[in-house]
Write a protein that holds these residues in place. Sequence first.
Motif, PDB file in Angstrom:
ATOM      1  N   THR A 106      57.632   0.833  62.837  1.00  0.00           N
ATOM      2  CA  THR A 106      57.043   2.125  62.496  1.00  0.00           C
ATOM      3  C   THR A 106      55.954   1.934  61.454  1.00  0.00           C
ATOM      4  N   PRO A 107      54.742   2.438  61.707  1.00  0.00           N
ATOM      5  CA  PRO A 107      53.654   2.266  60.736  1.00  0.00           C
ATOM      6  C   PRO A 107      53.949   2.983  59.424  1.00  0.00           C
ATOM      7  N   ASP A 108      53.249   2.578  58.369  1.00  0.00           N
ATOM      8  CA  ASP A 108      53.362   3.286  57.093  1.00  0.00           C
ATOM      9  C   ASP A 108      52.957   4.737  57.292  1.00  0.00           C
ATOM     10  N   ALA A 109      53.772   5.647  56.758  1.00  0.00           N
ATOM     11  CA  ALA A 109      53.577   7.063  57.022  1.00  0.00           C
ATOM     12  C   ALA A 109      52.348   7.653  56.325  1.00  0.00           C
ATOM     13  N   ARG A 110      52.014   7.144  55.144  1.00  0.00           N
ATOM     14  CA  ARG A 110      50.878   7.678  54.367  1.00  0.00           C
ATOM     15  C   ARG A 110      51.067   9.166  54.073  1.00  0.00           C
ATOM     16  N   MET A 111      52.262   9.544  53.715  1.00  0.00           N
ATOM     17  CA  MET A 111      52.553  10.951  53.441  1.00  0.00           C
ATOM     18  C   MET A 111      52.261  11.280  51.979  1.00  0.00           C
ATOM     19  N   PRO A 112      51.714  12.481  51.688  1.00  0.00           N
ATOM     20  CA  PRO A 112      51.501  12.883  50.281  1.00  0.00           C
ATOM     21  C   PRO A 112      52.836  13.102  49.586  1.00  0.00           C
ATOM     22  N   GLY A 113      52.812  13.040  48.271  1.00  0.00           N
ATOM     23  CA  GLY A 113      54.037  13.204  47.502  1.00  0.00           C
ATOM     24  C   GLY A 113      54.517  14.636  47.407  1.00  0.00           C
ATOM     25  N   GLY A 114      53.639  15.603  47.603  1.00  0.00           N
ATOM     26  CA  GLY A 114      54.010  17.011  47.511  1.00  0.00           C
ATOM     27  C   GLY A 114      52.991  17.872  48.214  1.00  0.00           C
ATOM     28  N   TRP A 115      53.240  19.181  48.202  1.00  0.00           N
ATOM     29  CA  TRP A 115      52.333  20.131  48.863  1.00  0.00           C
ATOM     30  C   TRP A 115      51.241  20.547  47.897  1.00  0.00           C
ATOM     31  N   ALA A 116      49.987  20.288  48.278  1.00  0.00           N
ATOM     32  CA  ALA A 116      48.862  20.543  47.380  1.00  0.00           C
ATOM     33  C   ALA A 116      48.664  22.027  47.125  1.00  0.00           C
ATOM     34  N   THR A 117      48.948  22.882  48.102  1.00  0.00           N
ATOM     35  CA  THR A 117      48.660  24.315  47.961  1.00  0.00           C
ATOM     36  C   THR A 117      49.871  25.127  47.526  1.00  0.00           C
ATOM     37  N   LEU A 118      50.981  24.457  47.216  1.00  0.00           N
ATOM     38  CA  LEU A 118      52.168  25.197  46.819  1.00  0.00           C
ATOM     39  C   LEU A 118      51.958  25.817  45.450  1.00  0.00           C
ATOM     40  N   ASN A 119      52.127  27.150  45.381  1.00  0.00           N
ATOM     41  CA  ASN A 119      51.891  27.887  44.137  1.00  0.00           C
ATOM     42  C   ASN A 119      53.202  27.923  43.349  1.00  0.00           C
ATOM     43  N   ARG A 120      53.361  26.971  42.453  1.00  0.00           N
ATOM     44  CA  ARG A 120      54.618  26.867  41.707  1.00  0.00           C
ATOM     45  C   ARG A 120      54.753  27.918  40.615  1.00  0.00           C
ATOM     46  N   THR A 121      53.662  28.593  40.274  1.00  0.00           N
ATOM     47  CA  THR A 121      53.709  29.629  39.229  1.00  0.00           C
ATOM     48  C   THR A 121      53.649  31.024  39.827  1.00  0.00           C
ATOM     49  N   SER A 122      53.902  31.132  41.117  1.00  0.00           N
ATOM     50  CA  SER A 122      53.781  32.414  41.797  1.00  0.00           C
ATOM     51  C   SER A 122      54.808  33.414  41.274  1.00  0.00           C
ATOM     52  N   THR A 123      54.383  34.666  41.173  1.00  0.00           N
ATOM     53  CA  THR A 123      55.284  35.759  40.790  1.00  0.00           C
ATOM     54  C   THR A 123      55.571  36.655  41.993  1.00  0.00           C
ATOM     55  N   GLN A 124      55.330  36.127  43.217  1.00  0.00           N
ATOM     56  CA  GLN A 124      55.560  36.915  44.415  1.00  0.00           C
ATOM     57  C   GLN A 124      57.066  37.111  44.629  1.00  0.00           C
ATOM     58  N   PRO A 125      57.440  38.150  45.384  1.00  0.00           N
ATOM     59  CA  PRO A 125      58.875  38.402  45.625  1.00  0.00           C
ATOM     60  C   PRO A 125      59.573  37.235  46.322  1.00  0.00           C
ATOM     61  N   SER A 126      58.849  36.512  47.175  1.00  0.00           N
ATOM     62  CA  SER A 126      59.426  35.380  47.886  1.00  0.00           C
ATOM     63  C   SER A 126      58.623  34.133  47.530  1.00  0.00           C
ATOM     64  N   ILE A 127      59.283  33.139  46.958  1.00  0.00           N
ATOM     65  CA  ILE A 127      58.600  31.974  46.413  1.00  0.00           C
ATOM     66  C   ILE A 127      59.012  30.728  47.185  1.00  0.00           C
ATOM     67  N   ALA A 128      58.036  29.896  47.552  1.00  0.00           N
ATOM     68  CA  ALA A 128      58.296  28.625  48.207  1.00  0.00           C
ATOM     69  C   ALA A 128      58.356  27.522  47.165  1.00  0.00           C
ATOM     70  N   ASN A 129      59.255  26.572  47.365  1.00  0.00           N
ATOM     71  CA  ASN A 129      59.332  25.419  46.483  1.00  0.00           C
ATOM     72  C   ASN A 129      59.660  24.177  47.298  1.00  0.00           C
ATOM     73  N   GLU A 130      59.695  23.034  46.636  1.00  0.00           N
ATOM     74  CA  GLU A 130      59.873  21.764  47.330  1.00  0.00           C
ATOM     75  C   GLU A 130      61.324  21.290  47.335  1.00  0.00           C
ATOM     76  N   GLN A 131      62.247  22.186  47.117  1.00  0.00           N
ATOM     77  CA  GLN A 131      63.651  21.790  47.163  1.00  0.00           C
ATOM     78  C   GLN A 131      64.030  21.373  48.585  1.00  0.00           C
ATOM     79  N   ALA A 132      64.954  20.413  48.671  1.00  0.00           N
ATOM     80  CA  ALA A 132      65.443  19.983  49.974  1.00  0.00           C
ATOM     81  C   ALA A 132      66.135  21.159  50.671  1.00  0.00           C
ATOM     82  N   THR A 133      65.988  21.213  51.973  1.00  0.00           N
ATOM     83  CA  THR A 133      66.513  22.376  52.687  1.00  0.00           C
ATOM     84  C   THR A 133      67.004  22.000  54.064  1.00  0.00           C
TER      85      THR A 133
END
Length: 483
Positions: A28-55
């Motif tokens: 299997t080739p090297d995946a070259r995956m980024p370490g996190g989501w570049a557009t994830l808004n970690r300071t969002s005050t929206q009612p529904s918030i996305a994060n990088e927790q395992a799911t």
Amino acid sequence: MRTFSLLFAAVVSLALVGGCTVGPNYRTPDARMPGGWATLNRTSTQPSIANEQATQIATWWERFGDPKLDELIAAAIEGNLNLAQAKARLQQARALRAVSAGGLWPSVDLSTSYRRSGQDSGISTGSNDRYQLGFDATWEIDVFGGQRRTVEAADARVFSSSADLMDVRISLVAEVAVNYLNLRTSQQRLAISRKNLELQQRSLDLTKRQVAAGFAARLDLAQAEAQIANTQAQIPGLRQSAQQSVLELALLLGKDSSALLAMVDKVEPIPTTPPVVPTGLPAELLRRRPDIRRAEGALWAATANIGVATADLYPRFNLVGSIGTADSKMKGLFNWSNSLWSIGPTISWNVFDAGRIRANIALAEAQNDEAKAFYYQSILIAVRDVESALTAYDFEQERRQRLQASVDANRRAYDLANQLYAQGQVEFVNVLTAQQALLNSEDASAQSEAAVAKNLVALYKALGGGWADSEPNPVVAGSPAEK
């Protein structure tokens, strides 16, 4: 028999000791995956918030808390015909793999015959009967691994077919959810239009009283009636949209539409989004995204095909033999003294082909390079899809909040305009304007509520959600998924 045993042992020893598997082994080739989501808004005050927790998102639709949606998706997984076709294609790939694997083993044929022959010399005549029964065996000993590489390529095709099955199921679940959301959106927009019709009817009744008392012009009455007719004209289109969503759901479930049409009139709210949306890390896409797995299967097959093409450079070893009996009488077939047998190895080697074999190897290597580039491209597309879905989900929530604020303001404006008009302090056009603004903002707010939910569906689809990890692994042993 001693000669036979020695010959058989010599050929098998050649296969086991001198045998090898030509061509490159798949890695299997090297995946070259980024370490996190570049557009994830970690300071969002929206009612529904996305994060990088395992799911665990195999059954992501349950997060909406809508039993009807759960029921529809379960029925679709059970009855969808596209999914049934994908399962059949996986079974076909497995069967073809078994066909390829059969080439590794000897082939034994049973034959029996009867022949009567005679001679007429003009002086005398005579005839002879001959009965024959025997077994013929052929075994191509895979000394250089060409056949094993063929089986490996078939394994890769099974792997890709399993990814196709994943893709169909993930898309199916998302389509059911989107059409269900479309249905509930149409119902909510219908409810808004009917509620505003009641408000507009009250304004019309007030205008009639004002005209009768001489406090308002007949123009105000005509405008009030026109506004009601305009709102009523929107209702058939919304009802048609709701029914169309039900028809789409029936198709996805593999059912007759009459079984679901009752859903059109049973109004339910738009499902609410969960407060937290765990996305996991980008590296998890390698396991969950079917397009990445399908691309890896294609790369795996292309790598194995290099070995298949390379094996043609080397000689082929076959062990052939036969054993049987022959006699002029049928009962003599079972007399061992009438037995006939033969055994021996054969070697074939294409020593001159004008470069055809090496050209095939070059072709396989070029196809492998293409498959590797496609694999990397699939990873980039998968990351792009998730980033886009995260962005759409976040910004639509902000838009929804602004629209709700607009609804609240327009409702206050309508109440005030209606009160002032009843007191004769403003023209009726102010009431009409406030009514239309309220209807438009409530309608836009309902559509935005649905857009938030549909953007969440798109996010789960982009993450590869919808494939149950607890289901039997459809991949054959030794696949990249198990390495």
